[in-house]
Design a protein around this motif. Structure first.
Motif, mmCIF file in Angstrom:
data_model
loop_
_atom_site.group_PDB
_atom_site.id
_atom_site.type_symbol
_atom_site.label_atom_id
_atom_site.label_comp_id
_atom_site.label_asym_id
_atom_site.label_seq_id
_atom_site.Cartn_x
_atom_site.Cartn_y
_atom_site.Cartn_z
ATOM 1 N N ALA A 67 3.753 12.760 -2.458
ATOM 2 C CA ALA A 67 4.301 11.752 -3.362
ATOM 3 C C ALA A 67 4.505 12.316 -4.762
ATOM 4 O O ALA A 67 5.535 12.063 -5.404
ATOM 5 C CB ALA A 67 3.384 10.532 -3.408
ATOM 6 N N LYS A 68 3.544 13.100 -5.231
ATOM 7 C CA LYS A 68 3.652 13.695 -6.560
ATOM 8 C C LYS A 68 4.832 14.650 -6.641
ATOM 9 O O LYS A 68 5.591 14.641 -7.622
ATOM 10 C CB LYS A 68 2.358 14.429 -6.902
ATOM 11 C CG LYS A 68 2.360 15.073 -8.281
ATOM 12 C CD LYS A 68 1.025 15.744 -8.580
ATOM 13 C CE LYS A 68 1.034 16.386 -9.965
ATOM 14 N NZ LYS A 68 -0.264 17.058 -10.261
ATOM 15 N N GLU A 69 5.011 15.466 -5.602
ATOM 16 C CA GLU A 69 6.126 16.413 -5.608
ATOM 17 C C GLU A 69 7.459 15.686 -5.590
ATOM 18 O O GLU A 69 8.391 16.050 -6.323
ATOM 19 C CB GLU A 69 6.025 17.339 -4.405
ATOM 20 C CG GLU A 69 7.147 18.368 -4.352
ATOM 21 C CD GLU A 69 6.965 19.400 -3.261
ATOM 22 O OE1 GLU A 69 7.866 20.226 -3.089
ATOM 23 O OE2 GLU A 69 5.920 19.371 -2.566
ATOM 24 N N LEU A 70 7.586 14.654 -4.781
ATOM 25 C CA LEU A 70 8.852 13.939 -4.666
ATOM 26 C C LEU A 70 9.185 13.179 -5.945
ATOM 27 O O LEU A 70 10.350 13.099 -6.348
ATOM 28 C CB LEU A 70 8.804 12.967 -3.491
ATOM 29 C CG LEU A 70 8.734 13.615 -2.100
ATOM 30 C CD1 LEU A 70 8.438 12.557 -1.045
ATOM 31 C CD2 LEU A 70 10.034 14.338 -1.776
ATOM 32 N N LEU A 71 8.187 12.638 -6.608
ATOM 33 C CA LEU A 71 8.422 11.898 -7.850
ATOM 34 C C LEU A 71 8.785 12.825 -9.006
ATOM 35 O O LEU A 71 9.386 12.393 -9.984
ATOM 36 C CB LEU A 71 7.191 11.071 -8.214
ATOM 37 C CG LEU A 71 6.929 9.835 -7.351
ATOM 38 C CD1 LEU A 71 5.584 9.219 -7.688
ATOM 39 C CD2 LEU A 71 8.052 8.807 -7.540
ATOM 40 N N GLY A 72 8.441 14.101 -8.870
ATOM 41 C CA GLY A 72 8.687 15.049 -9.953
ATOM 42 C C GLY A 72 10.074 15.634 -9.973
ATOM 43 O O GLY A 72 10.418 16.403 -10.879
ATOM 44 N N GLY A 73 10.927 15.290 -9.022
ATOM 45 C CA GLY A 73 12.264 15.855 -8.963
ATOM 46 C C GLY A 73 13.215 15.182 -9.937
ATOM 47 O O GLY A 73 12.903 14.140 -10.528
ATOM 48 N N PRO A 74 14.403 15.767 -10.136
ATOM 49 C CA PRO A 74 15.411 15.168 -11.022
ATOM 50 C C PRO A 74 15.807 13.759 -10.593
ATOM 51 O O PRO A 74 16.115 12.919 -11.426
ATOM 52 C CB PRO A 74 16.592 16.135 -10.911
ATOM 53 C CG PRO A 74 15.975 17.434 -10.511
ATOM 54 C CD PRO A 74 14.830 17.079 -9.614
ATOM 55 N N LEU A 75 15.826 13.497 -9.287
ATOM 56 C CA LEU A 75 16.014 12.147 -8.765
ATOM 57 C C LEU A 75 14.718 11.752 -8.065
ATOM 58 O O LEU A 75 14.492 12.101 -6.910
ATOM 59 C CB LEU A 75 17.181 12.098 -7.776
ATOM 60 C CG LEU A 75 17.462 10.729 -7.150
ATOM 61 C CD1 LEU A 75 17.925 9.725 -8.199
ATOM 62 C CD2 LEU A 75 18.501 10.840 -6.039
ATOM 63 N N PRO A 76 13.818 11.057 -8.763
ATOM 64 C CA PRO A 76 12.515 10.725 -8.162
ATOM 65 C C PRO A 76 12.689 10.002 -6.839
ATOM 66 O O PRO A 76 13.498 9.078 -6.714
ATOM 67 C CB PRO A 76 11.864 9.828 -9.217
ATOM 68 C CG PRO A 76 12.503 10.240 -10.499
ATOM 69 C CD PRO A 76 13.932 10.553 -10.141
ATOM 70 N N ALA A 77 11.920 10.440 -5.850
ATOM 71 C CA ALA A 77 12.025 9.875 -4.509
ATOM 72 C C ALA A 77 10.671 9.375 -4.041
ATOM 73 O O ALA A 77 9.624 9.724 -4.597
ATOM 74 C CB ALA A 77 12.565 10.924 -3.532
ATOM 75 N N GLN A 78 10.713 8.559 -2.986
ATOM 76 C CA GLN A 78 9.499 7.998 -2.407
ATOM 77 C C GLN A 78 9.388 8.406 -0.946
ATOM 78 O O GLN A 78 10.398 8.532 -0.251
ATOM 79 C CB GLN A 78 9.515 6.465 -2.509
ATOM 80 C CG GLN A 78 9.564 5.945 -3.927
ATOM 81 C CD GLN A 78 9.648 4.427 -3.966
ATOM 82 O OE1 GLN A 78 9.696 3.755 -2.934
ATOM 83 N NE2 GLN A 78 9.662 3.873 -5.165
ATOM 84 N N TYR A 79 8.153 8.577 -0.512
ATOM 85 C CA TYR A 79 7.875 8.852 0.908
ATOM 86 C C TYR A 79 7.337 7.587 1.554
ATOM 87 O O TYR A 79 6.437 6.920 1.017
ATOM 88 C CB TYR A 79 6.852 9.978 1.057
ATOM 89 C CG TYR A 79 6.334 10.120 2.474
ATOM 90 C CD1 TYR A 79 7.117 10.702 3.458
ATOM 91 C CD2 TYR A 79 5.063 9.650 2.828
ATOM 92 C CE1 TYR A 79 6.657 10.817 4.768
ATOM 93 C CE2 TYR A 79 4.594 9.768 4.122
ATOM 94 C CZ TYR A 79 5.393 10.349 5.087
ATOM 95 O OH TYR A 79 4.941 10.458 6.375
ATOM 96 N N LYS A 80 7.899 7.233 2.720
ATOM 97 C CA LYS A 80 7.460 6.060 3.465
ATOM 98 C C LYS A 80 6.924 6.497 4.819
ATOM 99 O O LYS A 80 7.513 7.345 5.485
ATOM 100 C CB LYS A 80 8.619 5.080 3.655
ATOM 101 C CG LYS A 80 9.220 4.571 2.347
ATOM 102 C CD LYS A 80 8.211 3.797 1.519
ATOM 103 C CE LYS A 80 8.850 3.205 0.280
ATOM 104 N NZ LYS A 80 7.868 2.420 -0.538
ATOM 105 N N ASP A 81 5.799 5.896 5.241
ATOM 106 C CA ASP A 81 5.114 6.339 6.449
ATOM 107 C C ASP A 81 5.587 5.587 7.692
ATOM 108 O O ASP A 81 6.523 4.783 7.655
ATOM 109 C CB ASP A 81 3.606 6.198 6.276
ATOM 110 C CG ASP A 81 3.152 4.743 6.166
ATOM 111 O OD1 ASP A 81 4.015 3.833 6.126
ATOM 112 O OD2 ASP A 81 1.931 4.507 6.117
ATOM 113 N N THR A 82 4.905 5.855 8.807
ATOM 114 C CA THR A 82 5.301 5.301 10.100
ATOM 115 C C THR A 82 5.311 3.780 10.090
ATOM 116 O O THR A 82 6.242 3.148 10.617
ATOM 117 C CB THR A 82 4.361 5.802 11.209
ATOM 118 O OG1 THR A 82 4.332 7.234 11.190
ATOM 119 C CG2 THR A 82 4.825 5.331 12.576
ATOM 120 N N GLU A 83 4.302 3.153 9.497
ATOM 121 C CA GLU A 83 4.229 1.699 9.492
ATOM 122 C C GLU A 83 5.393 1.094 8.715
ATOM 123 O O GLU A 83 5.989 0.092 9.144
ATOM 124 C CB GLU A 83 2.895 1.231 8.902
ATOM 125 C CG GLU A 83 2.686 -0.278 8.962
ATOM 126 C CD GLU A 83 2.836 -0.842 10.369
ATOM 127 O OE1 GLU A 83 3.375 -1.974 10.496
ATOM 128 O OE2 GLU A 83 2.422 -0.175 11.342
#
Length: 311
Positions: free
Chosen positions: A266-282
């Motif tokens: 989550a930290k890595e994805l939020l740190g990008g130029p276009l902040p992104a989110q990770y969503k799990d199986t549920e």
């Protein structure tokens, strides 16, 4: 659909149409006729020393000749974040076998060769003429480390041996669409057969605001794999715009919310130029709800969805 960036046959004997001088060995601006249409190579006006490859007018690849580690397209960085997290926890980086479905200018293959120099990679590209041009333009690793195979993605996948790949990436487009026969539950089962038990399948999905394509592709993944995840920016996930969603599937656990792996991703994805989110199986199950996966009988009638391409 415009591509989000870091900012907020062989060439004819006479040479490419409209050729201009190049500032990188092997690269030259121009347009080439290939087996599936045309490809155009042009300087990136925003990134010094970088190039953009267009396939039939659609932006397909971004190239920084001396920096394979520099990925300009956000979804490719999401690919790498998911792949690296999974490899670190479940796979041996010295014995990786990676299959790329969709080639373009081999941006992802170049990155993974830089990140995992012992990995053996196969890039499958439908346009044989394009594969020859890419070899001419770029200093790519040679076989067996990197093989570029001209062929159709599903046919090649079906021909491969069981448990013969640790990582499979799907980034295939015909114009602005992923072919229907690569979006069905039957194709997911072929991928599952080729993957090792702890392997990971990563997909670049282009979709509209209703996320109809994403729901159907997740439904297919959930029929086959125990663990499924999704990555995109918040506006995309909430149905406020159209763009890319990267999906991941594996029989081995993917990051869970609250876990160390989940927090790091989550930290890595939020740190990008276009902040992104990770969503799990549920979350993926809830998004799918009652959606049924597409099957091969529906492949020719699947709804078109806008997409952002690249490789």
């Amino acid at each position: 659909m415009s591509k989000k960036r870091n900012r907020k046959n062989r060439q004819d004997q006479a040479g490419p149409v409209g050729a201009a001088s190049s500032d990188a060995v092997g690269l030259i601006e121009g347009t080439w006729h290939t087996d599936t249409g045309t490809v155009q190579l042009e300087h990136d006006q925003y990134v010094p020393g970088a190039w953009v490859l267009r396939v039939n007018g659609v932006p397909s690849s971004h190239i920084v000749p001396d920096r394979p580690d520099q990925l300009e397209f956000e979804y490719m960085r999401w690919f790498t974040a998911l792949a690296e997290e999974h490899i670190d926890r479940h796979l041996d980086p010295t014995t990786l076998r990676i299959l790329h479905l969709g080639g373009g200018a081999c941006s992802m293959a170049r990155y993974l060769a830089w990140r995992y120099p012992d990995a053996r990679q196969v890039v499958v590209e439908l346009d044989a003429a394009l594969t020859r041009l890419v070899r001419e333009w770029l200093d790519l690793p040679r076989a067996p480390l990197l093989r570029i195979r001209a062929g159709e993605a599903r046919e090649v996948t079906e021909s491969l041996h069981e448990s013969s790949r640790e990582v499979i990436l799907r980034d295939v487009f015909a114009g602005e669409q992923t072919p229907g026969h690569l979006r069905t539950v039957e194709f997911v089962r072929h991928v599952d057969r080729v993957l090792t038990p702890d392997g990971i399948y990563l997909m670049n999905v282009g979709d509209t605001r209703n996320l109809k394509g994403t729901r159907a592709e997740l439904a297919a993944l959930l029929e086959v794999f125990e663990h499924v995840g999704a990555v995109a920016d918040a506006a995309m996930l909430k149905g406020r715009r159209y763009g890319n969603v990267v999906l991941a599937a594996s029989h081995a656990p993917l990051p869970e919310p609250g876990s160390a792996a989940g927090a790091a991703l989550a930290k890595e994805l939020l740190g990008g130029p276009l902040p992104a989110q990770y969503k799990d199986t549920e979350w993926c199950r809830q998004l799918v709800a009652e959606t049924r996966p597409w099957n091969d009988k529906q492949a020719d009638q699947m709804p078109a969805v806008g997409t952002i391409t690249g490789a």
